[in-house]
Design a protein around this motif. Structure first.
Motif, PDB file in Angstrom:
ATOM      1  N   LYS A   1       1.077  -0.708   0.093  1.00  0.00           N
ATOM      2  CA  LYS A   1      -0.087   0.236   0.337  1.00  0.00           C
ATOM      3  C   LYS A   1       0.939   1.132   0.265  1.00  0.00           C
ATOM      4  O   LYS A   1       0.348   2.560  -0.233  1.00  0.00           O
TER       5      LYS A   1
ATOM      6  N   HIS B   1      -4.043  -0.544  -9.690  1.00  0.00           N
ATOM      7  CA  HIS B   1      -4.444   0.351  -9.466  1.00  0.00           C
ATOM      8  C   HIS B   1      -5.491   1.668  -9.816  1.00  0.00           C
ATOM      9  O   HIS B   1      -6.054   2.243  -9.028  1.00  0.00           O
TER      10      HIS B   1
ATOM     11  N   HIS C   1      -9.015   0.218  -9.083  1.00  0.00           N
ATOM     12  CA  HIS C   1      -9.038   0.794  -7.247  1.00  0.00           C
ATOM     13  C   HIS C   1      -9.322   2.134  -7.282  1.00  0.00           C
ATOM     14  O   HIS C   1     -10.269   2.187  -6.296  1.00  0.00           O
ATOM     15  N   GLY C   2      -9.517   3.158  -7.952  1.00  0.00           N
ATOM     16  CA  GLY C   2      -9.289   4.444  -8.085  1.00  0.00           C
ATOM     17  C   GLY C   2     -10.677   4.541  -8.499  1.00  0.00           C
ATOM     18  O   GLY C   2     -11.534   5.609  -7.979  1.00  0.00           O
TER      19      GLY C   2
ATOM     20  N   ARG D   1     -12.260   3.670  -5.400  1.00  0.00           N
ATOM     21  CA  ARG D   1     -12.902   4.848  -4.388  1.00  0.00           C
ATOM     22  C   ARG D   1     -13.427   5.904  -4.028  1.00  0.00           C
ATOM     23  O   ARG D   1     -13.611   6.789  -3.445  1.00  0.00           O
TER      24      ARG D   1
ATOM     25  N   LYS E   1     -16.801   5.142  -3.604  1.00  0.00           N
ATOM     26  CA  LYS E   1     -17.369   5.296  -2.202  1.00  0.00           C
ATOM     27  C   LYS E   1     -16.929   6.529  -1.787  1.00  0.00           C
ATOM     28  O   LYS E   1     -17.968   6.708  -0.589  1.00  0.00           O
ATOM     29  N   GLN E   2     -16.110   7.226  -2.149  1.00  0.00           N
ATOM     30  CA  GLN E   2     -15.954   9.000  -1.755  1.00  0.00           C
ATOM     31  C   GLN E   2     -16.833   9.578  -2.145  1.00  0.00           C
ATOM     32  O   GLN E   2     -17.757  10.386  -1.264  1.00  0.00           O
TER      33      GLN E   2
ATOM     34  N   ASN F   1      -9.284  16.929  -4.116  1.00  0.00           N
ATOM     35  CA  ASN F   1      -8.567  16.492  -3.281  1.00  0.00           C
ATOM     36  C   ASN F   1      -7.194  17.118  -3.648  1.00  0.00           C
ATOM     37  O   ASN F   1      -6.779  16.775  -2.584  1.00  0.00           O
TER      38      ASN F   1
END
Ligand SMILES: Nc1ncnc2c1ncn2[C@@H]1O[C@H](COP(=O)(O)OP(=O)(O)OP(=O)(O)O)[C@@H](O)[C@H]1O
Length: 132
Positions: free
Chosen positions: A6, A21, A24-25, A28, A31-32, A82
């Motif tokens: 990680k 990856h 995963h982005g 994420r 989710k966010q 972000n």
């Protein structure tokens, strides 16, 4: 391996690692970001409506392009938020505000044009169903 380390900061070594990856982005983001989930939900509704109304292949191109455009602009909006938070540490910054507002404006512009395209495709078909 892909996401085991990680704390990886060097470049990805394999295509599979890059894909892991990137996935995963995407996960994420859903989710966010509440807005991303809203866009995802709307995309599913539009696809279902397109199937029910049997739109043409040409119309599918436009619908899929609009859905892709919305998800990509929302992605860049999230990235901007972000980045601004990372740089400002959540302290007030006039430039940070402009960046966030402009990124959100990009989503708004895409949404307005997507809505216009959606109305051009779906309204005549729905109208036909009503009058026949
Ligand atoms: N560091 C900052 N400096 C100045 N203004 C900020 C800052 N952070 C946020 N803002 C202002 O607050 C608004 C909301 O910021 P936030 O990061 O919470 O976005 P959000 O609510 O997730 O936006 P969206 O609805 O587009 O996803 C921004 O559009 C901006 O006007």
């Amino acid at each position: 391996m892909a996401l085991k380390d990680k704390r990886q900061t060097e470049k990805n070594h394999t295509f599979i690692q890059s894909l892991a990856h990137a996935s995963h982005g995407v996960a994420r983001m859903f989710k966010q970001e509440k807005n991303m989930r809203v866009h995802g939900g709307l995309a599913i509704l539009v696809i279902l409506l397109a199937i029910v109304l049997q739109i043409s292949i040409f119309e599918w191109y436009w619908v899929l392009a609009c859905i892709g455009g919305m998800l990509v602009t929302e992605t860049f909006n999230t990235i901007s938020e972000n980045l601004v938070d990372l740089i400002t540490g959540k302290t007030y910054s006039e430039l940070g505000k402009h960046i966030k507002d402009m990124a959100a404006g990009g989503v708004l512009i895409c949404a307005i044009f997507s809505a216009m395209i959606g109305l051009c495709i779906f309204i005549p078909k729905i109208w036909n169903l009503i009058i026949h």
